[in-house]
Write a protein that holds these residues in place. Structure first.
Motif, PDB file in Angstrom:
ATOM      1  N   UNK A  84       0.850  -1.177   0.000  1.00  0.00           N
ATOM      2  CA  UNK A  84       0.000   0.000   0.000  1.00  0.00           C
ATOM      3  C   UNK A  84       0.892   1.234   0.000  1.00  0.00           C
ATOM      4  N   UNK A  85       0.547   2.227  -0.797  1.00  0.00           N
ATOM      5  CA  UNK A  85       1.276   3.481  -0.818  1.00  0.00           C
ATOM      6  C   UNK A  85       0.886   4.305   0.398  1.00  0.00           C
ATOM      7  N   UNK A  86       1.883   4.788   1.133  1.00  0.00           N
ATOM      8  CA  UNK A  86       1.626   5.592   2.319  1.00  0.00           C
ATOM      9  C   UNK A  86       1.673   7.056   1.923  1.00  0.00           C
ATOM     10  N   UNK A  87       0.650   7.785   2.344  1.00  0.00           N
ATOM     11  CA  UNK A  87       0.598   9.209   2.050  1.00  0.00           C
ATOM     12  C   UNK A  87       0.699   9.974   3.358  1.00  0.00           C
ATOM     13  N   UNK A  88       1.661  10.891   3.433  1.00  0.00           N
ATOM     14  CA  UNK A  88       1.844  11.692   4.638  1.00  0.00           C
ATOM     15  C   UNK A  88       0.677  12.672   4.781  1.00  0.00           C
TER      16      UNK A  88
END
Length: 55
Positions: free
Chosen positions: A31-35
């Motif tokens: 999963x791409x982590x978005x800040x």
């Protein structure tokens, strides 16, 4: 005198100590982590609620 273990013996000892490893995560399962912005302090939230209540 220390014993010398083969790679197969080390693998067996790791398996005995730690058990079966979990299945490897596939790249398509990652999963791409978005800040995001950090949450405000609790004191800031309390001030906003009191300010809104007093109008």
């Amino acid at each position: 005198m220390s014993e010398r273990f083969t790679e197969d013996e080390f693998a067996f000892l790791r398996h005995v100590r730690f058990g079966e490893l979990p299945t490897r995560v596939r790249p398509e399962d990652l999963v791409t982590v978005k800040e995001t912005e950090p949450a405000p302090d609790y004191a800031d939230l309390a001030y906003d609620v009191r300010h809104r209540a007093e109008g």
